[in-house]
Write a protein that holds these residues in place. Structure first.
Motif, PDB file in Angstrom:
ATOM      1  N   CYS A 157       0.840  -1.212   0.000  1.00 30.74           N
ATOM      2  CA  CYS A 157       0.000   0.000   0.000  1.00 30.74           C
ATOM      3  C   CYS A 157       0.869   1.255   0.000  1.00 30.74           C
ATOM      4  O   CYS A 157       0.572   2.216  -0.722  1.00 30.74           O
ATOM      5  CB  CYS A 157      -0.922   0.003   1.211  1.00 30.74           C
ATOM      6  SG  CYS A 157      -2.233  -1.239   1.140  1.00 30.74           S
ATOM      7  N   ILE A 178       2.372   1.679  -3.507  1.00 27.83           N
ATOM      8  CA  ILE A 178       1.393   2.221  -4.451  1.00 27.83           C
ATOM      9  C   ILE A 178       1.257   3.733  -4.236  1.00 27.83           C
ATOM     10  O   ILE A 178       1.239   4.503  -5.197  1.00 27.83           O
ATOM     11  CB  ILE A 178       0.038   1.502  -4.316  1.00 27.83           C
ATOM     12  CG1 ILE A 178       0.164   0.049  -4.809  1.00 27.83           C
ATOM     13  CG2 ILE A 178      -1.065   2.245  -5.080  1.00 27.83           C
ATOM     14  CD1 ILE A 178      -0.994  -0.850  -4.422  1.00 27.83           C
ATOM     15  N   GLU A 179       1.186   4.152  -2.989  1.00 33.07           N
ATOM     16  CA  GLU A 179       1.105   5.584  -2.684  1.00 33.07           C
ATOM     17  C   GLU A 179       2.363   6.308  -3.167  1.00 33.07           C
ATOM     18  O   GLU A 179       2.278   7.380  -3.776  1.00 33.07           O
ATOM     19  CB  GLU A 179       0.903   5.802  -1.176  1.00 33.07           C
ATOM     20  CG  GLU A 179       0.865   7.248  -0.752  1.00 33.07           C
ATOM     21  CD  GLU A 179      -0.306   8.048  -1.282  1.00 33.07           C
ATOM     22  OE1 GLU A 179      -0.203   9.289  -1.332  1.00 33.07           O
ATOM     23  OE2 GLU A 179      -1.347   7.449  -1.656  1.00 33.07           O
ATOM     24  N   GLY A 213       2.298   6.603  -6.933  1.00 39.22           N
ATOM     25  CA  GLY A 213       1.330   7.616  -7.341  1.00 39.22           C
ATOM     26  C   GLY A 213       1.876   9.015  -7.195  1.00 39.22           C
ATOM     27  O   GLY A 213       1.731   9.856  -8.084  1.00 39.22           O
ATOM     28  N   THR A 220      -3.166   8.910 -10.229  1.00 39.09           N
ATOM     29  CA  THR A 220      -4.055   8.446  -9.168  1.00 39.09           C
ATOM     30  C   THR A 220      -3.596   7.064  -8.741  1.00 39.09           C
ATOM     31  O   THR A 220      -2.950   6.336  -9.511  1.00 39.09           O
ATOM     32  CB  THR A 220      -5.519   8.378  -9.629  1.00 39.09           C
ATOM     33  OG1 THR A 220      -5.644   7.388 -10.652  1.00 39.09           O
ATOM     34  CG2 THR A 220      -6.025   9.730 -10.105  1.00 39.09           C
ATOM     35  N   ARG A 221      -3.941   6.710  -7.533  1.00 37.20           N
ATOM     36  CA  ARG A 221      -3.545   5.388  -7.033  1.00 37.20           C
ATOM     37  C   ARG A 221      -4.294   4.302  -7.797  1.00 37.20           C
ATOM     38  O   ARG A 221      -3.778   3.218  -8.004  1.00 37.20           O
ATOM     39  CB  ARG A 221      -3.798   5.292  -5.537  1.00 37.20           C
ATOM     40  CG  ARG A 221      -3.157   6.380  -4.651  1.00 37.20           C
ATOM     41  CD  ARG A 221      -1.999   7.130  -5.270  1.00 37.20           C
ATOM     42  NE  ARG A 221      -1.552   8.244  -4.433  1.00 37.20           N
ATOM     43  CZ  ARG A 221      -1.311   9.449  -4.901  1.00 37.20           C
ATOM     44  NH1 ARG A 221      -1.480   9.746  -6.179  1.00 37.20           N
ATOM     45  NH2 ARG A 221      -0.878  10.392  -4.115  1.00 37.20           N
ATOM     46  N   ILE A 268      -2.340   3.572 -10.855  1.00 33.46           N
ATOM     47  CA  ILE A 268      -1.171   2.745 -10.535  1.00 33.46           C
ATOM     48  C   ILE A 268      -1.562   1.271 -10.438  1.00 33.46           C
ATOM     49  O   ILE A 268      -0.935   0.417 -11.072  1.00 33.46           O
ATOM     50  CB  ILE A 268      -0.489   3.215  -9.228  1.00 33.46           C
ATOM     51  CG1 ILE A 268       0.078   4.627  -9.385  1.00 33.46           C
ATOM     52  CG2 ILE A 268       0.600   2.232  -8.783  1.00 33.46           C
ATOM     53  CD1 ILE A 268       1.161   4.798 -10.438  1.00 33.46           C
ATOM     54  N   TYR A 309      -4.541   2.835   4.086  1.00 34.28           N
ATOM     55  CA  TYR A 309      -5.032   1.839   3.128  1.00 34.28           C
ATOM     56  C   TYR A 309      -4.961   0.436   3.712  1.00 34.28           C
ATOM     57  O   TYR A 309      -5.873  -0.364   3.537  1.00 34.28           O
ATOM     58  CB  TYR A 309      -4.239   1.903   1.825  1.00 34.28           C
ATOM     59  CG  TYR A 309      -4.666   3.012   0.905  1.00 34.28           C
ATOM     60  CD1 TYR A 309      -5.905   2.985   0.274  1.00 34.28           C
ATOM     61  CD2 TYR A 309      -3.831   4.099   0.648  1.00 34.28           C
ATOM     62  CE1 TYR A 309      -6.296   3.998  -0.576  1.00 34.28           C
ATOM     63  CE2 TYR A 309      -4.218   5.122  -0.210  1.00 34.28           C
ATOM     64  CZ  TYR A 309      -5.449   5.063  -0.815  1.00 34.28           C
ATOM     65  OH  TYR A 309      -5.842   6.070  -1.665  1.00 34.28           O
ATOM     66  N   PHE A 326      -8.249   0.556  -4.074  1.00 34.66           N
ATOM     67  CA  PHE A 326      -7.511   1.612  -4.768  1.00 34.66           C
ATOM     68  C   PHE A 326      -8.240   2.106  -6.018  1.00 34.66           C
ATOM     69  O   PHE A 326      -7.991   3.214  -6.470  1.00 34.66           O
ATOM     70  CB  PHE A 326      -6.094   1.152  -5.119  1.00 34.66           C
ATOM     71  CG  PHE A 326      -5.120   1.281  -3.979  1.00 34.66           C
ATOM     72  CD1 PHE A 326      -4.528   2.498  -3.699  1.00 34.66           C
ATOM     73  CD2 PHE A 326      -4.797   0.193  -3.194  1.00 34.66           C
ATOM     74  CE1 PHE A 326      -3.625   2.641  -2.659  1.00 34.66           C
ATOM     75  CE2 PHE A 326      -3.888   0.308  -2.153  1.00 34.66           C
ATOM     76  CZ  PHE A 326      -3.301   1.532  -1.878  1.00 34.66           C
ATOM     77  N   SER A 338     -10.296   6.194  -2.688  1.00 32.34           N
ATOM     78  CA  SER A 338      -8.875   6.415  -2.935  1.00 32.34           C
ATOM     79  C   SER A 338      -8.580   7.875  -3.273  1.00 32.34           C
ATOM     80  O   SER A 338      -7.651   8.474  -2.726  1.00 32.34           O
ATOM     81  CB  SER A 338      -8.384   5.489  -4.052  1.00 32.34           C
ATOM     82  OG  SER A 338      -7.000   5.650  -4.247  1.00 32.34           O
ATOM     83  N   SER A 355      -6.561  10.687  -1.051  1.00 31.81           N
ATOM     84  CA  SER A 355      -5.441  11.394  -1.682  1.00 31.81           C
ATOM     85  C   SER A 355      -5.640  12.906  -1.774  1.00 31.81           C
ATOM     86  O   SER A 355      -4.726  13.609  -2.190  1.00 31.81           O
ATOM     87  CB  SER A 355      -5.198  10.836  -3.092  1.00 31.81           C
ATOM     88  OG  SER A 355      -4.740   9.513  -3.026  1.00 31.81           O
TER      89      SER A 355
END
Length: 148
Positions: A13, A16-17, A20, A26-27, A30, A92, A114, A119, A123
């Motif tokens: 997680c 992924i962040e 991004g 955006t996540r 991704i 997340y 996500f 999500s 964000s």
């Protein structure tokens, strides 16, 4: 879910962040770009990748998947203190654990969370959604909208 699996989920997680933020995507973009197979692979190798920097791992992923720079700059648009990518990764992780059942496939849950509306809400660092309680995030996700 045991502690190792929770740690691996937290790592993925956070990754992924990080991806991004680094690519301004955006996540959801991704996870869509990576696909479920790669998300599963990242979960499997998370214990090894913990020893590497996020910069190195993300550079390799960006190059391999040819991830181009997007237009979703959640950090650049933030008017306040930006939470760390690991703090958001933890949000997340908690949400995915909270909305999963014992029968849930964790890769599917990562992908679904996500890809969901929540999500982009998390964000948006100009809002307070990422500071919301885990229960609020869980119930909002399950309702398909932010609760009043």
């Amino acid at each position: 879910m045991n502690d190792v699996q929770k740690n691996n989920l937290f790592y993925v997680c956070s990754l992924i962040e990080f991806l991004g933020r680094k690519t301004k995507n955006t996540r959801g973009t991704i996870v869509q770009t990576l696909g479920k197979k790669e998300i599963e692979r990242q979960l499997e190798i998370a214990e090894v990748n913990h020893c590497l920097s996020f910069e190195q791992v993300s550079d390799e992923i960006i190059e391999y998947f040819n991830i181009e720079e997007g237009h979703f700059d959640s950090v650049g648009l933030c008017k306040y203190n930006v939470p760390s990518f690991q703090a958001i990764g933890k949000e997340y992780q908690r949400l995915i654990i909270d909305v999963s059942s014992e029968k849930s496939n964790i890769v599917d849950m990562i992908y679904e969370v996500f890809q969901s509306f929540i999500s982009e809400e998390i964000s948006d660092f100009n809002s307070s959604v990422y500071y919301s309680s885990p229960e609020y995030l869980k119930h909002s996700y399950l309702e398909g909208k932010l609760l009043a």
